[in-house]
Enzyme design. Structure first.
Site, short mmCIF file in Angstrom:
data_model
loop_
_atom_site.label_atom_id
_atom_site.label_comp_id
_atom_site.label_asym_id
_atom_site.label_seq_id
_atom_site.Cartn_x
_atom_site.Cartn_y
_atom_site.Cartn_z
N ARG A 147 0.81 -1.24 -0.13
CA ARG A 147 0.05 0.13 -0.27
C ARG A 147 0.99 1.27 0.22
NH1 ARG A 147 -3.38 2.74 4.65
NH2 ARG A 147 -1.30 3.78 5.14
N TYR A 159 -1.71 12.11 6.36
CA TYR A 159 -2.37 10.89 6.71
C TYR A 159 -1.01 9.74 6.05
CZ TYR A 159 -3.84 6.06 6.78
OH TYR A 159 -3.86 4.84 6.72
N ASP A 210 -4.56 4.04 -0.34
CA ASP A 210 -5.65 4.48 0.75
C ASP A 210 -5.93 5.99 0.80
OD1 ASP A 210 -7.47 4.97 2.65
OD2 ASP A 210 -6.35 3.86 4.26
N HIS A 212 -8.24 7.66 2.19
CA HIS A 212 -8.73 7.90 3.94
C HIS A 212 -10.03 8.81 3.63
CE1 HIS A 212 -7.41 7.77 7.98
NE2 HIS A 212 -7.23 6.63 7.58
N GLU A 236 -8.67 2.13 -1.61
CA GLU A 236 -9.39 2.25 -0.53
C GLU A 236 -9.96 3.49 -0.07
OE1 GLU A 236 -7.00 0.68 2.50
OE2 GLU A 236 -8.13 1.44 3.92
N GLU A 262 -13.24 0.19 6.96
CA GLU A 262 -12.40 0.01 8.17
C GLU A 262 -13.34 0.99 9.16
OE1 GLU A 262 -8.70 1.62 6.88
OE2 GLU A 262 -9.08 3.41 8.14
N ARG A 283 -13.91 -4.47 4.24
CA ARG A 283 -12.67 -4.15 5.17
C ARG A 283 -12.82 -4.06 6.52
NH1 ARG A 283 -7.78 -2.95 4.75
NH2 ARG A 283 -7.76 -1.07 5.72
N HIS A 312 -9.05 -4.87 7.58
CA HIS A 312 -8.23 -3.87 8.34
C HIS A 312 -7.11 -4.63 9.24
CE1 HIS A 312 -8.47 -0.10 11.14
NE2 HIS A 312 -7.34 0.12 10.11
N ASP A 316 -3.43 -0.28 15.34
CA ASP A 316 -4.39 0.19 16.43
C ASP A 316 -5.18 -1.22 16.94
OD1 ASP A 316 -4.70 1.56 13.85
OD2 ASP A 316 -6.58 1.36 14.79
N GLU A 339 -4.30 -6.90 5.60
CA GLU A 339 -3.42 -6.10 5.83
C GLU A 339 -2.43 -6.16 7.12
OE1 GLU A 339 -5.60 -2.21 7.14
OE2 GLU A 339 -3.51 -1.06 7.10
N TRP A 402 -10.52 13.49 8.27
CA TRP A 402 -9.40 13.07 8.81
C TRP A 402 -8.87 11.78 8.07
CZ3 TRP A 402 -7.03 8.68 11.37
CH2 TRP A 402 -5.65 8.55 11.18
O1 KDG Z 1 -7.18 4.25 13.71
C1 KDG Z 1 -7.14 4.66 12.49
C2 KDG Z 1 -6.30 3.78 11.69
O2 KDG Z 1 -6.59 2.41 11.91
C3 KDG Z 1 -6.35 3.92 10.20
O3 KDG Z 1 -6.08 5.19 9.89
C4 KDG Z 1 -5.13 3.17 9.47
O4 KDG Z 1 -6.70 3.69 7.37
C5 KDG Z 1 -6.07 2.85 8.13
C6 KDG Z 1 -5.67 1.52 7.25
O5 KDG Z 1 -5.85 1.57 6.15
O6 KDG Z 1 -4.79 0.78 7.92
MG MG Z 2 -7.47 2.82 5.69
#
Ligand code: KDG
Ligand code: MG
Length: 402
Positions: A147, A159, A210, A212, A236, A262, A283, A312, A316, A339, A402
């Site tokens: 990615r 990001y 991504d 986002h 994504e 996600e 995802r 996902h 985190d 991922e 975000w």
């Molecule tokens: O907590 C937010 C993240 O999990 C996210 O920003 C990660 O977009 C993400 C990804 O595709 O791993």
């Molecule tokens: Mg993502």
């Protein structure tokens, strides 16, 4: 068998994790991942105040009934906080059931459809040059899919791009930090980046990107169309999917495959997307989307519409979620990709994983259950620290996604 105890452990080995441990009178316990990045305490409180008291005394083998107790049985249903809590309960119950039957979880999900799980790595760089270097590093490490995110000329911290030399981690200690965004600059840069990557690395490497959630449907359609020549594995979250119909516009204009979900937490976030075949990959993670019980249904529903999974797997989500996802990935027919963003070594001081990476794939061993062990004593050495995801403003100061 009866549930005799359940507790929530919030710890911060490098970043915050919320772990649910359910104990039974059979001496078997199960683990679930209840981490919701930046909202950890909300899930922990929901579990402790409302779910755990109702779990005590229940037979942990009745997973379907317990799932519906905390879903249909709850008037205020869905939403990230309650669904993350339910996901953790569900995961821990499957862990208990598989341990009780002395078998790895994948055996309860239909057995193995494959021996290994194709993963994609994260490539990042402050600029195109660093990004190309990072693609080289990941290719050398054997990854077959990457990615790619990069810093954009004229924009600061955004990001997917690490600060300094540390691995990328979006949540920062304290209150949310502010980032700046300019969609026009982004849309001009990304197709040029992928043209360069294809020119240097050839056609075989799977490339993912991504967005986002930052484009409007027509902007996303432009991007997906301009990326067509570079044959992405997926694009994504091209739009915020609160409006599922927005994906129709993207689909009408492009054959670039789309992955989304996600931030979803229920099948009802996906109904239009799946039935109209507006996406190619789901995802929604096990740890936010109702656990194994709900994802089995969503993945099966998606399969009927030729849609695959691409769960996902950011840092985190704890090793418990990653291991559970790997069992799921091994078992289902419509697995697409997983991922894989490796956790920092310090995380493995608390969670001992049962999976390993080799030449582009993750492998999980045959430890009964989900297979991850959790060291509660070690976890105490890393108490919770307030940390939040950033917020994002356009260059003129307007609040943005975000
Ligand atoms: O907590 C937010 C993240 O999990 C996210 O920003 C990660 O977009 C993400 C990804 O595709 O791993
Ligand atoms: Mg993502």
């Amino acid at each position: 068998m009866k549930i005799t105890d359940a507790k929530v452990i919030v710890c911060c080995p490098g970043r915050n994790f919320v772990t649910l441990k359910i104990t039974t009178d059979a001496g078997i316990s199960g683990l679930g991942d209840a981490t919701l990045n930046g909202r950890e305490k909300a899930v922990a409180t929901y579990l402790e105040a409302y779910c755990i008291p109702a779990l005590i005394g229940k037979d942990p083998r009745n997973i379907e009934d317990i799932w519906h107790y905390f879903y249909k049985g709850v008037y205020w249903k869905r939403g990230a906080v309650t669904m993350s809590a339910l996901s953790a309960i569900d995961m821990a119950l499957w862990d208990i059931k598989a341990k009780a039957l002395n078998t790895p979880l994948y055996n309860l999900l239909g057995g193995k459809s494959r021996e290994r799980v194709l993963v994609y790595a994260h490539v990042t760089g402050k600029d195109l040059e660093q990004t190309l270097e990072d693609v080289s590093k990941k290719v050398e490490a054997g990854y077959l899919a990457v990615r790619v995110q990069s810093g954009i000329p004229g924009l600061g911290q955004i990001y997917g791009v690490p600060k300094g030399d540390k691995p990328y981690e979006p949540a920062q200690k304290g209150l949310p930090q502010e980032e700046t965004w300019d969609t026009a600059k982004y849309l001009n840069f990304v197709p040029k980046m992928f043209a360069k990557i294809r020119a240097v690395f050839g056609d075989d490497l799977h490339l993912l990107h991504d967005v986002h959630h930052r484009c409007t449907p027509i902007e996303a359609a432009r991007l997906a169309k301009e990326l067509e020549p570079f044959h992405l594995f997926w694009l994504e979250d091209p739009v915020t999917a609160e409006l599922q119909e927005g994906l129709r516009l993207v689909r009408q204009h492009s054959t670039t495959p789309i992955a989304i979900g996600e931030v979803f937490n229920s099948v009802y976030d996906y109904t239009t997307l799946i039935t109209e075949q507006l996406i190619d990959f789901i995802r929604m993670p096990l740890s936010h989307g109702g656990g194994i019980t709900h994802l089995q249904k969503v993945a099966a529903y998606a399969a009927f519409y030729h849609i695959q999974t691409g769960f996902h797997g950011a840092t985190d989500l704890s090793p418990v979620n990653l291991a559970a996802s790997l069992h799921f990935d091994l078992a289902i027919n419509n697995f697409g990709i997983q991922e894989y963003m490796p956790h920092q070594e310090i995380v493995h001081a608390v969670f001992t994983p049962n999976y390993h990476y080799e030449n582009g794939f993750l492998y999980v061993d045959d430890t009964p259950g989900i297979g991850v062990t959790f060291n509660e004593e070690k976890a105490k050495q890393y108490p919770y620290q307030t940390a939040c995801l950033p917020v994002n403003r356009k260059t003129d100061g307007t609040m943005f996604y975000w």
